[in-house]
Design a protein around this motif. Structure first.
Motif, mmCIF file in Angstrom:
data_model
loop_
_atom_site.group_PDB
_atom_site.id
_atom_site.type_symbol
_atom_site.label_atom_id
_atom_site.label_comp_id
_atom_site.label_asym_id
_atom_site.label_seq_id
_atom_site.Cartn_x
_atom_site.Cartn_y
_atom_site.Cartn_z
ATOM 1 N N ASN A 89 -20.101 31.159 43.202
ATOM 2 C CA ASN A 89 -20.831 32.301 42.664
ATOM 3 C C ASN A 89 -22.332 32.046 42.677
ATOM 4 O O ASN A 89 -23.044 32.261 41.708
ATOM 5 N N LYS A 91 -25.831 32.451 45.311
ATOM 6 C CA LYS A 91 -26.219 33.116 46.560
ATOM 7 C C LYS A 91 -26.425 32.110 47.677
ATOM 8 O O LYS A 91 -26.095 32.364 48.833
ATOM 9 N N TYR A 92 -26.996 30.970 47.319
ATOM 10 C CA TYR A 92 -27.217 29.944 48.339
ATOM 11 C C TYR A 92 -25.895 29.480 48.922
ATOM 12 O O TYR A 92 -25.726 29.342 50.132
ATOM 13 N N PHE A 95 -24.414 32.150 51.154
ATOM 14 C CA PHE A 95 -25.097 32.131 52.458
ATOM 15 C C PHE A 95 -24.568 30.992 53.316
ATOM 16 O O PHE A 95 -24.237 31.167 54.479
ATOM 17 N N ARG A 99 -22.560 31.337 56.853
ATOM 18 C CA ARG A 99 -23.089 30.745 58.069
ATOM 19 C C ARG A 99 -22.091 29.763 58.649
ATOM 20 O O ARG A 99 -21.849 29.726 59.852
ATOM 21 N N GLU A 204 -33.667 25.281 53.664
ATOM 22 C CA GLU A 204 -33.547 26.717 53.400
ATOM 23 C C GLU A 204 -32.579 26.979 52.252
ATOM 24 O O GLU A 204 -32.921 27.606 51.269
ATOM 25 N N LEU A 205 -31.368 26.468 52.409
ATOM 26 C CA LEU A 205 -30.327 26.779 51.432
ATOM 27 C C LEU A 205 -30.073 25.621 50.480
ATOM 28 O O LEU A 205 -29.048 25.598 49.823
ATOM 29 N N VAL A 206 -30.973 24.676 50.443
ATOM 30 C CA VAL A 206 -30.884 23.509 49.558
ATOM 31 C C VAL A 206 -29.678 22.645 49.919
ATOM 32 O O VAL A 206 -29.812 21.545 50.382
ATOM 33 N N HIS B 40 -37.281 23.946 44.785
ATOM 34 C CA HIS B 40 -36.667 24.154 46.097
ATOM 35 C C HIS B 40 -37.355 23.212 47.065
ATOM 36 O O HIS B 40 -38.566 23.039 47.009
ATOM 37 N N ILE B 390 -38.871 30.404 55.894
ATOM 38 C CA ILE B 390 -39.218 29.014 55.604
ATOM 39 C C ILE B 390 -40.193 28.489 56.658
ATOM 40 O O ILE B 390 -41.174 27.803 56.328
#
Lengths: 330, 405
Positions: A89, A91-92, A95, A99, A204-206, B40, B390
């Protein structure tokens, strides 16, 4: 020196640390999906190791449809990734898993096509049999089996007893060099390694689909990623690089191949086999890591382009060529 | 309200601690808000980007600032000029020497002693500032590689930056926040042997930069990721007040070291590299990065020439005192003055209003290049993919210390 000589025990220390950590489940996560997801990924990847012929006589399971089983069970880790991404739950994570699924499913096609080339030439799905065909021992077990140089019967040069690199699949059918290339690229994408690591895309998505995991569940996700790397490295070595066979050929009375591999079933045979196969696999893993630290990451549309516009058509062409090559071999 | 627990998950709690421009109900179908930052890996600090995304596509980016606000201007307005210098360091902490240079220059201009500063002091200032420019560009290039996914670039750049930091530590005693350039002079003269070591370093550096070019700038994947991405047209750049490598990346040959010709830069021979769109469109991410790489070469040239002078006609002498012109009391006449200098990130400026009756400026306003450059992010990233966002963000090269001040 806390972690041993040259830090050799670092892995053990990391594992122990991760085992002791708190197992955090986000409040908003779907617990039923979040918790079993790493287990599913882990099982899917490590079940694949069952059919690998580690040496001439040492296989977890020697089933005849081994290759098929391997590709099928490894595909299951997509389910785990989807569960992890959706269940978190976040967003990262969502994503990342979206992908990952798009990527793994599209790269499964060139991967399977390149594997299919090998199956067509070897006429077998049994991994042990595929390895046997790529060495000197096939002639001693099956009197009718003959290997020709580059697989072309018309040349009339027998390599059955020469063995070594000449009987590896990349030499039995030189078009396999390209098949191997496709296999390598697709396998990188399959195990989410750079330059195809967009599901994790640290910057980008950690962390992508495993961003919410911690402690041992995270360790399992990470372990299965590295397990997957090793698995595809093993598979590549088995399918294209002669498996547990020695790379050195017999040259006349200098029987290098005989010297560097033992009779199947004997202890010497096991040791040499394990040495060569693990050596080849670790070399491939080394190349994977080399690529990972050097190349930048592709963007998702470029990734899809590569798969659908280049690798898949090339794979289909190679399947066609392998069929023709097979006709040259008999 | 104050004691309400906000960390329990509830949709309502999400917007309580952090300001949002958009709320869930304002969004159209299939749009969602993604918070990038303040923690981040690729926001280069504590910046928060509120990204409205439709799937992978970016619809709007709203930067939320202030996580690193340390009241520079208020500090500057309550301390004497010489005591403000350490705070200047902390603005653009990757290029502290350049900011110090600008600040010291401004105060000297107000005092009217700008022309009386010894040549050797000016040249030393240029050397350390250019070394710091190199270090700053290295961080920019390395972390840009990291944003794109190339880790080797980062390791190489940080390795070479380490040499610079050690040189500057040798000269000033600190690795990042130097307080080396004083109003009217320097903290100390260069340590003995610095010029020679610096020459050696510059010689070592050139092939390393070439290696970086080969592994990153000419890399096919890197070119694919950055060419034609985040194209900044020149007119837009000028309208937004963009400066530094971003502006030059869009094709304008505008460098304050040349345009203003402050310090001893007019005596030095160097080029102003501009983006030409060699692999894509002029003003794309690749051009901006390329300008930074070229500037590294130019900085090396400047350092070489300055060292030539510093070991030649401006050689150290036994009785040279770098604090000779340091004023005992800094009380400029009543005036308004805006001083600007070329920082690695763009134009850094200070506006002073002195009332002539105290050692403390009545008003000190700082212009941070990063802050102005950041304002373009929405224009550049609109309509691109998250991955491109990014890449674009990395190519702007901001330092949060300067954005928030």
């Amino acid at each position: 020196m806390e972690v041993g000589y040259y830090g050799l025990l670092q892995t053990v220390a990391d594992l122990l640390k991760l085992l002791q950590k708190e197992d955090i489940v986000p409040l908003s996560a779907d617990r039923k999906m979040f918790k079993p997801a790493p287990v599913l990924i882990f099982v899917a990847v490590f079940a694949g190791f069952a059919v690998l012929p580690l040496t001439s006589g040492f296989t977890g399971s020697g089933i005849d449809a081994g290759l098929f089983y391997l590709l099928a069970i490894v595909s299951l880790d997509v389910m785990g990734i989807l569960m992890a991404g959706w269940g978190s739950n976040s967003k990262y994570a969502l994503f990342g898993s979206m992908r990952a699924i798009a990527q793994i499913i599209s790269y499964e096609i060139p991967l399977t096509l390149s594997v299919l080339c090998v199956v067509m030439i070897s006429q077998s799905l049994n991994l042990q049999e595929i390895v046997y065909q790529q060495g000197i021992w096939i002639g001693k077990i099956d009197a009718e089996a003959v290997n020709y140089l580059f697989g072309i019967k018309a040349l009339g040069i027998e390599t059955t007893n020469i063995g070594g690199i000449l009987t590896w699949n990349i030499f039995r059918a030189p078009i396999f060099l390209f098949a191997w290339l496709i296999f390598f690229i697709a396998s990188l994408a399959e195990c989410n390694r750079a330059p195809f690591d967009i599901p994790e895309a640290e910057s980008e998505l950690v962390g992508g689909f495993h961003v919410e995991y911690s402690g041992f569940r995270w360790a399992m996700v990470m372990l299965s990623e590295y397990g997957m790397m090793l698995l595809v490295a093993f598979l590549g070595a088995i399918l294209f690089l002669g498996g547990w066979n020695s790379p050195l050929p017999n040259i006349g009375s200098v029987a290098l191949a005989d010297w560097t591999s033992g009779e199947p079933g004997t202890m010497v045979g096991h040791l040499w086999g394990a040495f060569w196969l693990i050596g080849k696999a670790l070399l491939t893993v080394g190349v994977q890591m080399w690529v990972r630290w050097t190349y930048p990451r592709l963007r998702i549309d470029q990734l899809m382009n590569l798969s659908w516009k280049y690798l898949t058509p090339a794979g289909i062409l190679l399947v066609l060529l392998s069929a023709l090559w097979r006709m040259l071999m008999i | 309200m104050a004691n309400e627990v906000q960390y329990i998950f509830d949709q309502k709690n999400l917007s309580k601690s952090e300001p949002q421009k958009y709320r869930e109900e304002d969004l159209r179908r299939e749009e969602m808000i993604i918070n990038i930052g303040p923690q981040h890996p690729s926001t280069h600090g504590v910046l928060r980007l509120e990204v409205v995304a439709s799937g992978e596509e970016v619809v709007e980016v709203i930067p939320h600032l202030g996580y690193l606000h340390r009241c520079f201007e208020k500090h500057a307005e309550s301390l004497p000029f010489n005591q403000t210098l350490p705070f200047v360091d902390r603005m653009d902490y990757l290029a502290a020497m350049n900011s110090e240079h600008a600040f010291a220059m401004g105060v000297e201009r107000m005092m009217g002693i700008e022309d009386k500063i010894p040549k050797r002091v000016e040249y030393i200032r240029v050397v350390v500032a250019e070394l710091n420019r190199l270090a700053s560009h290295f961080v920019a290039l390395g972390s840009y590689g990291m944003d794109i996914g190339a880790v080797t670039a980062f390791f190489w750049m940080v390795r070479d930056r380490e040499h610079i930091l050690r040189l500057l530590e040798w000269a000033s005693g600190a690795r990042m926040l130097y307080n080396y350039i004083w109003v009217g002079g320097l903290f100390y003269d260069l340590p003995i042997g610095f010029e020679e070591r610096c020459k050696e370093f510059v010689k070592y550096l050139k092939p390393k930069l070439k290696e970086f070019e080969q592994v990153v700038m000419e890399n096919k994947i890197f070119v694919d990721r950055t060419a034609n991405v985040g194209v900044l047209p020149l007119d837009l750049a000028i309208n937004y007040g963009i400066s530094g490598p971003m502006l030059r990346g869009s094709g304008l040959k505008y460098d304050l070291r040349r345009a203003d010709g402050y310090s001893v830069y007019p005596e030095l021979d160097f080029e102003v590299p501009v983006g030409k769109g060699e692999v894509g469109t002029t003003g794309d991410c690749w051009d901006r990065t390329w300008v930074r790489v070229c500037e590294c070469y130019e900085s090396i040239r400047i350092i070489e020439q300055s060292l030539e002078r510093l070991t030649g006609d401006l050689k150290r002498t036994r009785d040279f005192d770098p604090r000779e012109m340091v004023p005992k009391k800094i009380r400029p006449k009543a005036q308004d003055l805006y001083v600007r200098a070329e920082n690695p990130k763009g134009e850094t400026g200070f506006f002073f209003r002195a009332d002539g009756r105290s050692d403390i400026p009545f008003r000190c306003k700082a212009r941070g290049a990063s802050f102005t450059n950041l304002s373009i992010i929405n224009e550049l990233a609109k309509g691109s993919l998250i991955a491109d966002l990014i890449a674009i963000f990395g190519s702007i090269d901001i330092v949060l210390g300067e954005v928030d001040r």
